[in-house]
Structure formats: structure tokens, C-alpha cells
Design an enzyme around this catalytic site. Structure first.
Site: not given
Ligand code: PMP
Length: 423
Positions: A142, A237, A265
Site C-alpha cells: 500500500y 516507500d 508516520k
């Protein structure tokens, strides 16, 4: 009716599904989501006053637990000086310097506000710099919800069994090639066929949105080799792995240097702050140095940046990673023991302190394996732990996130709850 039930009923009439991000709705596990009232370190307290060990930790954004004093102070001090300027600030330069120093693949970095923005911008930059259109991604990974990256994605897209998404044009979907994770042969075949049309390969260096699936030895190296040979841009990523698997990210841990890196994050200390960065020659294609456009009113927001610096400062000073890995080890060992004692087939995917539980006999190495796990059993397990005072991610496709405040007592509480799960 509980307060969370009341709030959810009201939310559903005002917000689609009652939530601002789909997996929060408990669609995969059933029941009513708990509404967060406040957090304290390893714990979250819901709207009904129930206190639970929190293994969500804002989906991995919190490495130091809820309301960590240094981070809260940095953010409130910054807010008191002004919450947004739309002019450059010294703190952005400081955060950029820390990121560049930490990550081998990053010479220059630009700050954005979400992981989705980071990956979307990295893909645009790769296309702009190479003059090519196609991108390669891996099933079950994702990368946020930009059009090009939604195909066969992990996280909520996997949780709800959505193959792509209505609203993504055929053209956007056609330019995205999806391959099985850890399948070096599929990568070779694709590059042999389409190598000179591929702008970028984007990958989670440790997949953490189909449960945690570590890269098999040689997988990341093969991507590096193929991208270099074909003149394609390799994008790691690291929105989850960055500053969580270690201060230098997965790229340091596995010794493979990407051309571009996306972050989010942990680097935002729990605020909307994310980034993409990489090789200087590539980053210089970005406006205003170059023609590839990317911008943001709240990019490098001073409150978020102050929180980010405080979080990275803690991570650098305290080096929490060995202790996080020990906590993960203890938890995993205890869980394996509990499942074995109760005759439950389970596999724990892990890399460093990142891990997740899949109810399956077979080790999971790709999305097909992740999907084959017993997700209904996960839903029962989730509710068993919730009743036992532990908040797990409400989907078997998500990472269990540890923070520095998970100590022996919290681990014991999780294992105690897991030990009485009969299946
Ligand atoms: N990349 C990865 C690896 C992610 O896990 C996520 C979100 N969980 C994103 C990108 C998107 O980040 P955001 O939700 O901040 O847009």
C-alpha cells in the site's frame, strides 16, 4: 448504548462510514469502533473510559507512545509562535538535515503533509525525470491512495477486497504493472519486456500492509540491479519502516540504496508531516529548480515539523531500536507458545520490531499467502483481545505497532489475553 456506539451512530449520518479513513470502521472485524478519548504512553482510553494497551499507535506513527512529553512540548511551543506561515522556517532546514543524515539514499528532501502526498509526488518526479510513464508496484503493498498506486493494494484496499477503485481511470490503471512481492523472476520478465518504458519501481522494503512480509534475500538487490540497468527509478516507500525498523530505515538494514525514499508516520511525531527525498540530480527536477511541479500550503508546517524534530531527536539520542526488538521477540515468542498450546495454526511475519499475526499454516511471502490466512479467526481474536484490554489493528492485514512505552506489564497483559483465545 455505549458512548462509542452513540458517537458512531451520529458519525455515520455525517461522515461516510462514520470514519475519516476506512479501516477505522471495523468493517473487517465487525462491531463498533472505539472512539479515542485520550492516550497515555502505551495506553489508549476510549470514550467510555475503557483503558487498553494500544498496539495500533496511530498506525505506526507513534514510536514513543501517546502524548510523549518532549513531543507535546515542542509542538505547543511552536504553535504559540504561530501555526503556519507559508514562508520557509529554520526548523524545516533542521528536519531536512536530520533526514538526509539518517538515510543513505537521501541527498535532498522535500516535506509534505501525508504519506499519500509523498508517494504521489515521488512517482510524478520519477516520471518527469525519466520521461517514461509506466510504474511497477507489488501486490499487497500500500502506497497511499493516489490513482496510480491503488491497483491491487494492501491495507484498507485489501481489507475490503477492492481490486482497484472506481474513479481511477483506465489510463492510470494501465500504466501500473503489479507483480507478486518477493518474485524476482516476475521482475526479470517484466524488465526484459518493458524495461525502457518503466519510470519507477515502488516497493515497501518490508511489506507491512498485507501483514508484515519481509523481503526474501536477494529481492531488494534484484530490484536495485534491474532499475539501474534499465534507467528506472527505484522508490523505497519507507512510510512505515522509516525511523521504525531503525534510524536508517530499511535501506540501511538491508544495505540497498534506493533512488527515492518516501517517509511519513514516525518522522512527524504523530502530526501530519511526511517527506520524499533522494538523489540530488533527481530531486533537482522539482520546481522551482526544475519543471516537475509539487507544492503545499501546509508543507513543512511549523507545528508538525517541531514535533517531527522532537521525535527524531528522541530516536537518535535514545536509540530505542534494540529494546523495541526485544519487546517484539518476547511478544512473538509468547504468542507462538499460546497458539501452539491451544492448537491454533498461526504464523508471525516479522522484520526487526515490525510484526503481525496470520492465522495460517504456511509462511506468508506474498499477497496470495496473506489473503489465504483465516481472517475470520483474526476478527474473533481481535474481539477477544479487545475484551481483554488490548487494542489490536482492526484487520489482519495490518502491522502491530510497538512503542517504547510497551514494557513487561503491557506485554504480559497482551499474552494473558492471547493465552485464553480458544480459536
Ligand atoms: N505508504 C505506506 C507504506 C503506508 O503504510 C501508508 C499508510 N499507512 C501510506 C504510504 C500512506 O500514508 P498516509 O496514510 O499518511 O497518506
Amino acid at each position: 448504548m455505549t458512548r462509542s456506539e452513540e458517537l458512531f451512530a451520529r458519525a455515520r449520518s455525517l461522515i461516510p462510514g462514520g470514519v475519516d479513513s476506512p479501516v477505522r470502521a471495523f468493517g473487517a472485524v465487525g462491531g463498533t469502533p472505539w472512539f479515542a478519548e485520550r492516550g497515555e504512553g502505551a495506553f489508549v482510553i476510549d470514550a467510555d473510559g475503557v483503558r487498553r494497551v494500544d498496539l495500533v499507535q496511530s498506525w505506526g506513527a507513534l514510536l514513543f507512545g501517546h502524548a510523549r512529553e518532549e513531543i507535546v512540548r515542542a509542538a505547543t511551543d511552536a504553535a504559540a509562535r504561530g501555526t503556519s506561515f507559508g514562508a520557509p522556517t529554520e526548523a524545516e532546514v533542521e528536519l531536512a538535515a536530520r533526514i538526509v543524515e539518517a538515510l543513505p539514499g537521501v541527498d535532498m528532501v522535500r516535506l509534505v503533509s501525508s504519506g499519500t502526498e509523498a508517494t504521489m509526488s515521488a512517482i510524478r518526479l520519477a516520471r518527469g525525470a525519466t520521461g517514461r510513464e509506466r510504474i511497477v508496484k507489488f501486490e499487497g503493498c500500500y502506497h497511499g491512495h493516489a490513482d496510480a498506486l491503488l491497483a491491487r493494494a494492501g491495507s484498507g484496499v485489501a481489507t475490503f477486497g477492492i481490486p482497484g477503485s472506481p474513479g481511477v481511470t483506465e489510463g492510470a490503471a494501465r500504466d501500473t504493472i503489479t507483480l507478486p512481492y518477493n518474485d524476482v523472476e516476475a521482475v526479470r520478465t517484466t524488465f526484459d519486456r518493458d524495461g525502457d518504458a518503466i519510470a519507477a519501481v515502488i516497493v515497501e522494503p518490508v511489506a507491512a500492509n498485507m501483514g508484515v512480509v519481509p523481503p526474501e534475500p536477494g529481492f531488494l538487490d534484484a530490484l536495485r540491479e534491474r532499475c539501474t540497468a534499465a534507467g528506472a527509478v527505484l522508490v523505497f516507500d519507507e512510510v512505515i519502516t522509516g525511523f521504525r525498523i531503525g534510524y536508517g530505515g530499511a535501506q540501511s538494514r538491508f544495505g540497498v540504496t534506493p533512488d527515492l525514499t518516501t517517509l511519513g508516520k514516525v518522522m512527524g511525531g504523530g502530526f501530519p508531516c511526511a517527506a520524499f527525498g533522494g538523489r540530488r540530480d533527481l530531486m533537482q527536477h522539482l520546481a522551482p529548480d526544475g519543471p516537475v511541479y509539487q507544492a503545499g500550503t501546509l508543507s513543512g508546517n511549523p507545528v508538525a515539523v517541531a514535533a517531527g524534530i522532537a521525535a527524531l531527536d528522541l530516536a537518535e539520542r535514545l536509540d530505542p531500536y534494540p529494546a523495541l526488538e526485544r519487546t517484539a521477540e518476547t511478544l512473538m515468542e509468547g504468542l507462538r507458545g499460546a497458539f501452539a498450546a491451544n492448537g491454533i495454526a498461526a504464523r508471525i511475519g516479522c522484520a526487526g520490531s515490525l510484526f503481525s499475526v496470520s492465522f495460517t499454516e504456511e509462511p506468508v511471502r506474498d499477497f496470495a499467502g496473506a489473503r489465504a490466512a483465516d481472517h475470520e479467526r483474526y476478527a474473533r481474536f481481535f474481539h477477544h483481545l479487545l475484551a481483554g484490554g488490548v487494542a489490536l489493528p482492526p484487520s489482519g492485514y495490518e502491522l502491530w505497532s510497538l512503542c517504547t512505552e510497551h514494557g513487561d506489564d503491557e506485554v504480559a497483559r497482551v499474552l494473558d489475553a492471547a493465552g485464553s483465545f480458544a480459536g
